[in-house]
Design a protein around this motif. Structure first.
Motif, PDB file in Angstrom:
ATOM      1  N   LEU A 251       0.820  -1.214   0.000  1.00  0.00           N
ATOM      2  CA  LEU A 251       0.000   0.000   0.000  1.00  0.00           C
ATOM      3  C   LEU A 251       0.854   1.266   0.000  1.00  0.00           C
ATOM      4  N   ARG A 252       2.076   1.151   0.501  1.00  0.00           N
ATOM      5  CA  ARG A 252       2.979   2.306   0.547  1.00  0.00           C
ATOM      6  C   ARG A 252       3.310   2.799  -0.866  1.00  0.00           C
ATOM      7  N   SER A 253       3.084   1.936  -1.872  1.00  0.00           N
ATOM      8  CA  SER A 253       3.353   2.374  -3.249  1.00  0.00           C
ATOM      9  C   SER A 253       2.342   3.425  -3.701  1.00  0.00           C
ATOM     10  N   VAL A 254       1.183   3.529  -3.002  1.00  0.00           N
ATOM     11  CA  VAL A 254       0.179   4.527  -3.414  1.00  0.00           C
ATOM     12  C   VAL A 254      -0.330   5.395  -2.256  1.00  0.00           C
ATOM     13  N   VAL A 255       0.068   5.087  -1.035  1.00  0.00           N
ATOM     14  CA  VAL A 255      -0.455   5.813   0.126  1.00  0.00           C
ATOM     15  C   VAL A 255       0.733   6.306   0.952  1.00  0.00           C
TER      16      VAL A 255
ATOM     17  N   ILE B 224      -0.568 -14.265  -0.230  1.00  0.00           N
ATOM     18  CA  ILE B 224      -0.353 -12.822  -0.203  1.00  0.00           C
ATOM     19  C   ILE B 224      -0.749 -12.194  -1.540  1.00  0.00           C
ATOM     20  N   TYR B 225      -0.573 -12.942  -2.637  1.00  0.00           N
ATOM     21  CA  TYR B 225      -0.898 -12.359  -3.947  1.00  0.00           C
ATOM     22  C   TYR B 225      -2.413 -12.229  -4.143  1.00  0.00           C
ATOM     23  N   ASP B 226      -3.181 -13.129  -3.531  1.00  0.00           N
ATOM     24  CA  ASP B 226      -4.646 -12.970  -3.561  1.00  0.00           C
ATOM     25  C   ASP B 226      -5.033 -11.711  -2.813  1.00  0.00           C
ATOM     26  N   LEU B 227      -4.329 -11.456  -1.706  1.00  0.00           N
ATOM     27  CA  LEU B 227      -4.633 -10.257  -0.922  1.00  0.00           C
ATOM     28  C   LEU B 227      -4.366  -9.002  -1.760  1.00  0.00           C
ATOM     29  N   PHE B 228      -3.231  -8.977  -2.452  1.00  0.00           N
ATOM     30  CA  PHE B 228      -2.914  -7.798  -3.270  1.00  0.00           C
ATOM     31  C   PHE B 228      -4.042  -7.548  -4.298  1.00  0.00           C
TER      32      PHE B 228
ATOM     33  N   VAL C 142      -7.127  -6.115  -2.593  1.00  0.00           N
ATOM     34  CA  VAL C 142      -6.922  -4.731  -2.166  1.00  0.00           C
ATOM     35  C   VAL C 142      -7.054  -3.796  -3.364  1.00  0.00           C
ATOM     36  N   ARG C 143      -6.476  -4.165  -4.470  1.00  0.00           N
ATOM     37  CA  ARG C 143      -6.525  -3.297  -5.665  1.00  0.00           C
ATOM     38  C   ARG C 143      -7.957  -2.992  -6.089  1.00  0.00           C
ATOM     39  N   THR C 144      -8.854  -3.982  -5.923  1.00  0.00           N
ATOM     40  CA  THR C 144     -10.227  -3.785  -6.410  1.00  0.00           C
ATOM     41  C   THR C 144     -11.150  -3.211  -5.327  1.00  0.00           C
ATOM     42  N   THR C 145     -10.613  -2.943  -4.134  1.00  0.00           N
ATOM     43  CA  THR C 145     -11.469  -2.482  -3.039  1.00  0.00           C
ATOM     44  C   THR C 145     -11.672  -0.974  -3.053  1.00  0.00           C
ATOM     45  N   ASP C 146     -10.650  -0.237  -3.458  1.00  0.00           N
ATOM     46  CA  ASP C 146     -10.744   1.232  -3.413  1.00  0.00           C
ATOM     47  C   ASP C 146     -10.019   1.753  -4.655  1.00  0.00           C
ATOM     48  N   PRO C 147     -10.669   2.643  -5.410  1.00  0.00           N
ATOM     49  CA  PRO C 147     -10.017   3.157  -6.630  1.00  0.00           C
ATOM     50  C   PRO C 147      -8.639   3.774  -6.331  1.00  0.00           C
ATOM     51  N   CYS C 148      -8.454   4.328  -5.103  1.00  0.00           N
ATOM     52  CA  CYS C 148      -7.141   4.932  -4.772  1.00  0.00           C
ATOM     53  C   CYS C 148      -6.046   3.875  -4.693  1.00  0.00           C
ATOM     54  N   TRP C 149      -6.394   2.629  -4.545  1.00  0.00           N
ATOM     55  CA  TRP C 149      -5.376   1.576  -4.402  1.00  0.00           C
ATOM     56  C   TRP C 149      -5.217   0.759  -5.686  1.00  0.00           C
ATOM     57  N   ALA C 150      -5.984   1.133  -6.730  1.00  0.00           N
ATOM     58  CA  ALA C 150      -6.019   0.301  -7.944  1.00  0.00           C
ATOM     59  C   ALA C 150      -4.641   0.171  -8.599  1.00  0.00           C
ATOM     60  N   GLU C 151      -3.807   1.221  -8.426  1.00  0.00           N
ATOM     61  CA  GLU C 151      -2.483   1.198  -9.067  1.00  0.00           C
ATOM     62  C   GLU C 151      -1.381   0.702  -8.128  1.00  0.00           C
ATOM     63  N   ALA C 152      -1.751   0.209  -6.952  1.00  0.00           N
ATOM     64  CA  ALA C 152      -0.716  -0.260  -6.004  1.00  0.00           C
ATOM     65  C   ALA C 152       0.099  -1.371  -6.652  1.00  0.00           C
TER      66      ALA C 152
END
Ligand SMILES: Cc1cc2nc3c(=O)[nH]c(=O)nc-3n(C[C@H](O)[C@H](O)[C@H](O)COP(=O)(O)OP(=O)(O)OC[C@H]3O[C@@H](n4cnc5c(N)ncnc54)[C@H](O)[C@@H]3O)c2cc1C
Length: 381
Positions: free
Chosen positions: A25-29, A355-359, A362-372
Motif C-alpha cells: 500500500l505504501r506504493s500509493v499511500v 499474499i498475492y490474492d490479498l494484493f 486490495v486493488r479492487t477495493t478502493d479506486p485509490c489503491w487500484a495502481e498499487a
C-alpha cells in the motif's frame, strides 16, 4: 482520551501478511502505520510453521487450492529467491491404510494438471516400509526461511521510514462516521481512513463486539518439533498422505527439520464464539507435554530410518483456519468487512503465498489503491 495521531492506513499485525500489505500500500499511500504487539515482526504464525512453499501436492482433496498453489508459488519464489531452499527432493508417499486419497488417484490428479510428479527412485522408495506405503513420488516442493523474509521485510520498511510500532498492542478498533479510531496499549489513539486487521489468530480480538466476524474460525494449539534429520534424509523432504500421518521438511531458519503429525501436532482445538478467551491467552495457559515421542513412534512405522530422531526444540503457536475448510482442507484467503461500507477490513491468510490474492483484493477495493504495486515488497528500486 490519550494523545492522537493520524494516518491514512493502519495495519494491525506485523506478521508476513501485515508487513507485505504495508509495503504494497505504501506504493500509493503516504501515511501507513504498522502496529505489532511483539518485540519483532514475524514472530508468531509467520515463524512457527512448517516452512513449506506449497506447490499443490498437499491438497489432493481441494483442486482449487492445489491449482492456485501451483500458480502462486512461482511468483513467491521469484519475489523472494534468497529465502527459498530449492535444492530439495520432495517425496510424497501414500499410505496403504487410512488414506483419504488412493495412490493412483494422487498420481493421476497431479499428473493430469501438469504438476511435476514422477515415481521416486528405487533408493528413495526403499526408505519406506512397503507394507505401510502404497507408493512414493518425487514432487517439486520447497522450503522457505522465515528469518530471511523477516530481515528483508524489516529492511524494506526501514528504508521507506515506515512508522512501525513494536511492543504495542491494539486494544480496540471502532468507526466514527468516516474515520476509524485505533486505541493502543501505550494510551495513544490513531485516527485513520482505513484499518486492516491482519492479526491471524487474534483477528476477532481487536474488533469491537458488534464487529465480531460472522465467519466461524477454528483455532488449534499446534506443536512443531524441530529435529536433526537422519543422514538418509539430507536434502529430502517427506510427506505421507492423506490422513493422520506425518511430514518432515527442512526448517531453514534453524538449520533443522520440522516434524509435524496430523494427529499429534494439534494439542487442543476450539471454535471461537464471542466471549471465548483470546487464543494467545489460551496458549499461554496451556502446559501440555510435547508429543514428539508419539510423532516419532508413529513416523518410524513408515520410515524405519526415523527411529533415532534427535529432538532439538519444540515450537508451539496457535493455528487458525476457517471452519468451512475443515473438511475439504482448502486454504483460501479471508477478506472481510464488518458491514458493507466499513473501513475496517479483516484479513486471514491461510498460507504464505496467498499474499498475492490479498494484493488483488486490495486493488479492487478502493479506486485509490487500484495502481498499487509490489515494488517495495520485493525491494526493487
Ligand atoms: C502450525 C502452522 C503451520 C503452518 N504451515 C505452513 C506452511 O508450511 N506453509 C505456509 O505457506 N503456511 C503455513 N502456515 C500458515 C502461515 O503461517 C500463515 O498463513 C501466515 O504466517 C499468516 O501470516 P500473518 O501475518 O497473517 O499472521 P502472523 O504471522 O501470526 O501475524 C499476526 C501478527 O499480529 C500480531 N497481533 C495480534 N494481535 C495484535 C494486536 N491486538 N495488536 C498488535 N498486534 C497484534 C501478532 O503478534 C502477530 O505478529 C502454518 C501456520 C501454522 C500456525
Amino acid at each position: 482520551m490519550g494523545a492522537q495521531d493520524e494516518a491514512d492506513i493502519v495495519i494491525v499485525g506485523g506478521g508476513f501478511f501485515g508487513c507485505c500489505l504495508a509495503l504494497f500500500l505504501r506504493s500509493v499511500v503516504a501515511r501507513v502505520v504498522v502496529i505489532e504487539a511483539a518485540p519483532d515482526i514475524m514472530s508468531r504464525a509467520s515463524r512457527v510453521n512448517q516452512a513449506r512453499v506449497h506447490t499443490g501436492y498437499h491438497y489432493p482433496r481441494n483442486m482449487l487450492t492445489a491449482v492456485k498453489s501451483m500458480v502462486l508459488h512461482k511468483r513467491f519464489m521469484r519475489d523472494f529467491p534468497e529465502a527459498i531452499i530449492t535444492d530439495l527432493c520432495s517425496l510424497y508417499a501414500v499410505a496403504h491404510r487410512n488414506s483419504k486419497v488412493s495412490e493412483q488417484r494422487f498420481f493421476r490428479m497431479f499428473h493430469e494438471i501438469g504438476a511435476d510428479i514422477t515415481p521416486a527412485s528405487p533408493g528413495d522408495q526403499a526408505l519406506f516400509d512397503p507394507n505401510q506405503v502404497a507408493g512414493v513420488y518425487e514432487c517439486s516442493e520447497y522450503a522457505f526461511d522465515y528469518a530471511i523474509l523477516q530481515r528483508q521485510l524489516m529492511s524494506r520498511m526501514d528504508a521507506l521510514g515506515m512508522d512501525l510500532r513494536l511492543n504495542t498492542t491494539v486494544q480496540n478498533v471502532s468507526e466514527e462516521s468516516q474515520t476509524c479510531v485505533v486505541t493502543l496499549s501505550d494510551g495513544r489513539e490513531i485516527r485513520a481512513g482505513t484499518v486492516f486487521n491482519v492479526t491471524y489468530a487474534h483477528v476477532n480480538q481487536v474488533l469491537c463486539e458488534d464487529a465480531f466476524m460472522s465467519v466461524p474460525l477454528k483455532h488449534e494449539i499446534a506443536e512443531i518439533v524441530l529435529v536433526e534429520p537422519p543422514e538418509e534424509l539430507t536434502g529430502k523432504a517427506v510427506t505421507l498422505m492423506d490422513g493422520p500421518f506425518f511430514s518432515m521438511l527442512p526448517y531453514p531458519a534453524r538449520d533443522l527439520y520440522s516434524l509435524t503429525h496430523v494427529r499429534y501436532t494439534p494439542h487442543l482445538n476450539w471454535r471461537e464464539t464471542p466471549g471465548t478467551p483470546p487464543p494467545y491467552d489460551i496458549l499461554k495457559n496451556y502446559d501440555g507435554d510435547s508429543k514428539a515421542p508419539l510423532m516419532i513412534a508413529d513416523a518410524k512405522r513408515y520410515m524405519p530410518c526415523l527411529a533415532g530422531l534427535k529432538v532439538k526444540d519444540t515450537l508451539f503457536d496457535v493455528k487458525t483456519v476457517l471452519v468451512k475448510n475443515e473438511r475439504d482442507d482448502g486454504r483460501p484467503i479471508l477478506f472481510h468487512r464488518a458491514q458493507g461500507d466499513s473501513r475496517v477490513i479483516s484479513v486471514l491468510g491461510g498460507k504464505i503465498d496467498n499474499i498475492y490474492d490479498l494484493f488483488e483484493l486490495v486493488r479492487t477495493t478502493d479506486p485509490c489503491w487500484a495502481e498499487a504495486d509490489a515494488r517495495h515488497v520485493i525491494g526493487s528500486p
